[in-house]
Write a protein that holds these residues in place. Sequence first.
Motif: not given
Length: 455
Positions: A293-297
């Motif tokens: 769903y979404q990246p990790m930063r």
Amino acid sequence: MRFPENFWWGTAASAPQTEGESSSHGKSQSTWDRWFELEPEKFSGVGPETTSNVYNCYKEDIQLMKDMHLNSYRTSISWTRLMPDGITVNEEAVQFYRDYFKTLIEHGIEPTINLFHFDMPWWMMEKGGWTNPQITTYFEEYARQCILHFGDLVKHWVTFNEPLVHVECSYISGHHYPAIHDLRKAVVSGYHTILAHAKAIRAMKGVRNDIKVGTVLNLTPVYSGSNQEKDVIASQKAHLLIVRSFLDPMVKGIFPQELIDLLKTHELLIETDVADLDIIKTNTAEFLGVNYYQPMRVQAPQKTARVPMQTLDDLFVPFVWENRRMNPYRGWEIFPEALYDIAMMLKHDYQNIPWYVSENGMGVADEARFKDDAGMIQDDYRIEFIQEHLEVLHRGIQEGSNCFGYHLWTFVDCWSWLNGYTNRYGFISLDLDTQKRTPKKSSVWFKSFIENQSK
Ligand code: BGP
């Protein structure tokens, strides 16, 4: 964009988020059923009893899937429906799931069935849930019963959906019961989950060899906030704890030495049994589902890590990228490019294992405001979201990554954990009061996208 022959086009859901009838037909309580009873104020108004009522409506939903030319679907079996006390098999549940799976197959829709989608039986939670080693034995027997009863119909199985999530949410972030903060319990429950995965594969393949057993992980590359050494080191630690912790043992059968060292440094390494490690080594996933769903930063924390570490913030903290694009409803960044990085990581570091996108999607609040005069939700934002992700995925496949499908989360708007029905994800909208299903614009677009694949 032309995708490989026989590519899976479909959607994903889970038993607790769709079935309804959560306290009838012989089903016992899951932790979600019980938690809603104990603390309803934690939930956004709607509990797991009220869902899209798939227990009664599956035929209608499957017809809608067929109308869209979908060829595959993932859902899960409810452990508390099939084995209400963990020992006895509920014959009514066997009949329900057999009819459900048969109907999918008769409509040309390949089922992939998951054993565990966050829905811990309450009887097991009272004994400690994933922190109690006994669960691996109960889970193994549950897996075996699934193949005995459904193995003739279902050829694709997955042991878990996003095992990191039940560990993290139960013992670190507080979003799943028992909602406590205890890193040691998180490590123990993660380890028992991995052992249960391996024991389940052993049991399932022991019953039949004509099935494939994989697992579904939520994967994202971990992007460092900068090129500075401290941030890069923080991102490497996050990659070990968030990605490789489950991916390596479940796919390769081994725990990364760097992860063992990291846990040791922070006094979180637990005792393990050589025989259990051997079971993990010899029973690995044959394919992988990737929920993205979404990246990790991340970036390095300001302060030095405490020993023993108290929270994950001791090792890495979120990094907010100033150019990020957001889905404001769910608060998740939209970054399709990560799918290409995942595709390459699996190709290069995980023997190019066969994999598919098992969840991807966009949750949007108050979707009814996008209805046109005919009552159809004009979800152009979702079409754009899917299209962008497919473009990136396509590039990964052209460069040799072994991806065999794409499943949207979800088919009919479904119930979601503490969020209830706040964010809607489906191709088909649900009127919760009347249970009426109405296709959204994205479903029409996706149908013609699939049609164009065979032209
Ligand atoms: C995944 C879960 C799903 C689903 C989805 C959307 O992590 O596997 O069960 O819920 O996320 O998230 P949410 O429902 O929290 O918006």
